[in-house]
Every structure is written in structure tokens, then in C-alpha cells.
Design an enzyme around this catalytic site. Sequence first.
Site, short mmCIF file in Angstrom:
data_model
loop_
_atom_site.label_atom_id
_atom_site.label_comp_id
_atom_site.label_asym_id
_atom_site.label_seq_id
_atom_site.Cartn_x
_atom_site.Cartn_y
_atom_site.Cartn_z
N ASP A 38 0.85 -1.19 0.00
CA ASP A 38 0.00 0.00 0.00
C ASP A 38 0.89 1.25 0.00
O ASP A 38 1.57 1.54 0.98
CB ASP A 38 -0.89 -0.01 1.24
N ASP A 39 0.90 1.98 -1.13
CA ASP A 39 1.66 3.23 -1.25
C ASP A 39 3.17 3.02 -1.31
O ASP A 39 3.94 3.84 -0.80
CB ASP A 39 1.34 4.20 -0.10
N CYS A 77 -5.95 4.15 -3.72
CA CYS A 77 -6.22 2.79 -3.26
C CYS A 77 -7.61 2.24 -3.59
O CYS A 77 -7.72 1.16 -4.17
CB CYS A 77 -5.94 2.67 -1.77
N LYS A 131 -6.24 -5.35 4.22
CA LYS A 131 -7.09 -4.22 3.83
C LYS A 131 -8.17 -4.61 2.83
O LYS A 131 -7.93 -5.36 1.89
CB LYS A 131 -6.18 -3.12 3.25
N HIS A 133 -11.33 -1.87 1.94
CA HIS A 133 -11.42 -0.50 1.44
C HIS A 133 -12.21 -0.34 0.14
O HIS A 133 -11.91 0.54 -0.67
CB HIS A 133 -10.01 0.10 1.28
N HIS A 224 1.84 2.21 3.95
CA HIS A 224 0.94 3.34 4.22
C HIS A 224 1.14 3.83 5.65
O HIS A 224 1.55 3.07 6.53
CB HIS A 224 -0.51 2.88 4.03
N ASP A 288 -0.35 -0.89 -4.89
CA ASP A 288 -1.67 -0.47 -5.36
C ASP A 288 -1.64 0.85 -6.11
O ASP A 288 -2.58 1.19 -6.83
CB ASP A 288 -2.68 -0.40 -4.20
N ASN A 289 -0.58 1.61 -5.96
CA ASN A 289 -0.35 2.86 -6.69
C ASN A 289 1.06 3.31 -6.35
O ASN A 289 1.78 2.61 -5.63
CB ASN A 289 -1.38 3.94 -6.33
#
Length: 620
Positions: A38-39, A77, A131, A133, A224, A288-289
Site C-alpha cells: 500500500d503506497d 487505493c 485491507k 477498502h 501506508h 496499489d499505486n
Amino acid sequence: MARDGINTVSIWCLFILQWFASAKGNSNQPHIIFIIADDLGWNDVGFHGSNQIPTPNIDALAYNGIVLDRHYTQPCCTPSRAALLTGKYPIRMGLQGLPIAAGHADGIPLNETLLPEYLQKLGYVTRLIGKWHVGSSTTSMTPSKRGFHSHFGYYNGFVSYKSGIHRAENISGFDAYRNLVRSKHEVEGQYLTDVYTKEAVRTITSHGNPSTPLFLVISHLAPHTGAAGVLEVRDEAENSKKFGHISDPARRLYAGVVEALDSSVGAVVEALSSKNMLQNSVIIFISDNGGPTIDPVWGHGNTASNWPLRGHPGPLSANRTLRVDDLTDLGNKRIGVQELMSQVETQFHVNVHNVNVASATGQRLKMSPFEGGVRGVAVIWSALFKNLRWTSSAYMHITDWLPTLYSAAGGDASSLEGLDGTDQWDFLLDVTQADPKNEFLVNINEDLNDWAVVKNEWKLIHVNTSTPFSFSQLYYGEHGRNRTEYSLKMVTDSPTSKNLRKDQPFGKLWDEYMDRRSTLDITRTMLCAERIAASETSDPFFPRDRCSGAPCLFNIHQDPCEFDNVAEDNPEIVEEMLHQLEGYRSGSVKIQNHPFDPASDPEKWGGWWAPWLDPKDSIA
């Protein structure tokens, strides 16, 4: 007649048996292990050239597998996860805007069939750790009701690494569940990355018959932030010693968070090997990005680096409007993340830790469609592939995973209707296949008039700088190439390398890994040389073309750093891609934008974020 009748019955029996085997799984179906960071920034893995943060297990997976060099996600996300799970662009569901905030009744519509639901029908056991979301206003929106046989994790965008608490809009509550049952006792006082790693290992080692196919999604919190402005490591004092070569204290914490993430990858590979499942597994690792280097408003910048790419994800806004023109003074010298945030506070009278988040959320501000926000780290490995240890320069979009994995699982992806994703399984199995994809939508955010499309080597992009300014359009982040040496020994000694390349001599692996790494560092080519040279005296570096009036056209094969706008030289291509954009736009729906619902306040649910709209579903 009797013989004909027997033959007819036999044929029908054979047909039913074949259908049952197809529907319920067979011994040839691979286990699918999907790990999501994540991130994580483009430049935060060693195999992309940085020496700053060791990622030996992720690197070993990359050197031994297929590096998906042009893997594209959504700018943040929720849209990315929606695209992954549905195989559709988020514009089809109204999820192309900001991430879903706690207490807002947005989410993937219930009429969408999700990837785990498809795989269940093919006989897979489906598990989600971490996660979610993509909506949790009702129980029917939660993972265990949408195709996962089990879920251990959290519903919202982030939680504290050591308490399982999610804080949003000045409201706090626990967010830790095991199959709809509150489970803060399983995470409180522990380190969440390690908790999820242990759960993943337990899930693998306790998996019943290895011939029963497993679909395991490990959706990490890391790297994250666990709350605004907060990154937590296992032991801060020990972490500071280990990463003392990193001058920025916040990035030292980030390095510790990434280290735990990397260790998790190694533990998962080792568990698969010990269970004799590895040789029939497909292992995927993606972010995810891109990574949000800074967030001078909401405080969720984690100091990630997408260097040398342009932009990063993340909704950044303030109670006053910040535009590129306002920020030129900050671009005149190289400054660190903390100093930049301090100067933003001083120059623009913005308290970066006490912004009115509700106001900012209401403005529906943008995320970056530039490469740093959407071109993410991605690797796939499987012993089933005819060719390993190579780099794919073919486009792969996050929507492609649903049809690709459905095909890998033995399904007929051509029977799936209404998808935007492309089945790439045959291409991955056999490199001699033609590139399966030559165009795709990056995103359309109609609220902001931000959009980007890709076709062949071209990317057409427009961003809106008349809205409160997002720092996500700039170039910045650590290059990580002058502080410490890269340790190939850490890579060869990693659990991932030892299990993927058993009995290989150290010298052979050393040479092979070094050769692979040299081809994966974009800065060893001339592709971004002009952009890198131009930014030597400024960090962040301000682009010369803002793409906010007429759209910019970039040749992202020759200019992946989006430095030279060639729109004026190629009017026919611009016109063709504007037509492509309109085709996508015609199939979009309005962004979901439910307001915060006071009924979701954890105070009304015993201190927990919980589905608050049962029994009546509210997602249209």
C-alpha cells in the site's frame, strides 16, 4: 436402441464429469498468492536501482520472475482495488474519485461479481488478509460476503500498526475483524505487518489438501501511514541504528516499514515451499499505486520515492488554494521533505497537521495520473512459466488481473462479459506471444477535469491546476544511489532466493542478479537523462509544462518521466486519442459521493467502525 441409449447416457455422464472437474477444480489449478503493498514507491525497491532501502526478498522475486515494467494501477487505493476485484475501470462504478472515507456509504455495487467469487466457482478456497477498502456500510458489502471464504483484517483505508485503530475526520474507532467478528485482541500491542505475515503463513501451512487450489490475497497496510503523520516500526531505536545512512528521520521510519514488508514476502515463499505448494503456485507482488512522498495537508505522506518518475498519488488540498505559480520560490533549491512541509506552512499559512479534513474531502480533490502515481512496482513468478528471469515491457493494467487469473485457474476468460481487463495468461506463459494490450484508460475524474489515456507509445494527459493545488504533479523523491552499497549477498541469502533457486552456486546467482539489476534501473538508460539533469538543483522539481490548458502528449516509451510535451508536433495523434477518451467517457457513471453518516460514528457501535446500515443495503 438400447445401445444408443447407453451411449447417450455415457456421453452425458462424461460431459457432467468434465463440467464438474472444471467447475470444482482439479490438481492442475495453481495456487494464486497475491501480495499488495500500500503506497510503495517506484524507487523503494532495490531492483529498480536504489541502494537506500534493502528489499532482498522482493528483489529475489523480481530477478527470478517476470518484472512487469509497465504495470499500471489507478491513482489511489479504492479505485485500484475496485479495478482489481472487478476487472473494470472504476468509472463504470463511480469509484474514480477519492478513496472511500470511513462512515461514507460508497463502495463496489452489489451487482458486480468479484474475482474471488469467480474463483470460488472454479473450486478455489479464497482468503483475504488485511485491507479491504471498497465498501463496508452493510454486512453484505464486506469481504466474507463478497467471495472470500475468510477475512482477517480491516475495512477502511488504514489503521494503526500497533492498535488497530482507524482515525478519520477526528473520529476514532477500532477496525480489526476476523470474519465479521471483532478481533482487536489479535492485533493490539503487536506489529501489524508481522501479524498479517503470521496469518498468511498459518493459512498456507494449514491449507488442507495441496491439490485444492488456494487464492490468498495478502493486502498489507505497509508502507501506508497508520494515521496522519504516523509511521510505526517494530523498534524505533533499533531502526534508527540500522538505517542511520538515511538523513531524513521520517524516511528512516519508512525504511523500517518496508523492511518488514519485504520480510513478509520471504516468509510467504518459505511457507509455500515447506508445504510443497511452491512449484504449483503463481506469486504476484504489486503496489496499489505509486508512493505519496509528501502530504502537506492530510499528513499521509510516507516519504516514498517514485524517482525519477513524475508525480505521486494522494488527495492533497487546503483551506486556501495553492497553485504551481505560488510555489516557485520553493523550487529554487533542493530541500528535504520536512523542510518543504515547514515552508508550505510558513509561506501559505497552512497547518499541515490540523487541516479541516471534512472541508478538503468535500472538494473531491485530485490524485495524480502522471506515471509516478500510476506506474507501479509489479512482479510475477511461477514455475509454470516457460520463461523466467525476464522483463516484460508490455502494458498490463490492474483490470487485467481478473481475466488473467481466471484463465490461470482453468476458466474461459472469453466467457466473462463486460470487462475492461485483458486476459494476459497466455502471454505470461509463453513470451513468444504478441503483446496483448496496446491501449487503456488511466482515469477520468470528471469532477476535476483530470484524465489520461494511453495508446501504443503515447500518453495524453490533462490536469486541472485551477483547483486547490495538489503537489502530486511535481518531480520529487530520494534517488537513493549515493548513500550505501547494494548488498547482493542479502538477496542471495534471502528466503525467497534460497527457495526459488535451491542448490544454485553463489557466484552464478551473484552475476545473474547483478546483470538483471542493471537492466531494470531506468536511470542507467538515457530515457530520463534530460529530466534528471534538469532537477539537479531543485527538489521538488517543477515541470515546465503543467498540462492544465491544452492536454500534454508524451511518448512514454522514450520519455517515461513525462518531461517533453510533444502535443504541438503531433496534432493527429492528439485528435485520435481525444476520440479514444470520449469512448471511455461515454461509459462512465457519476462519482459516488455519499456524505459522512453520523450513524456510523464508532461511539454508537461500542467504539468500533462497523457496518452501520444493516439490514437495508444503501449502495445503489
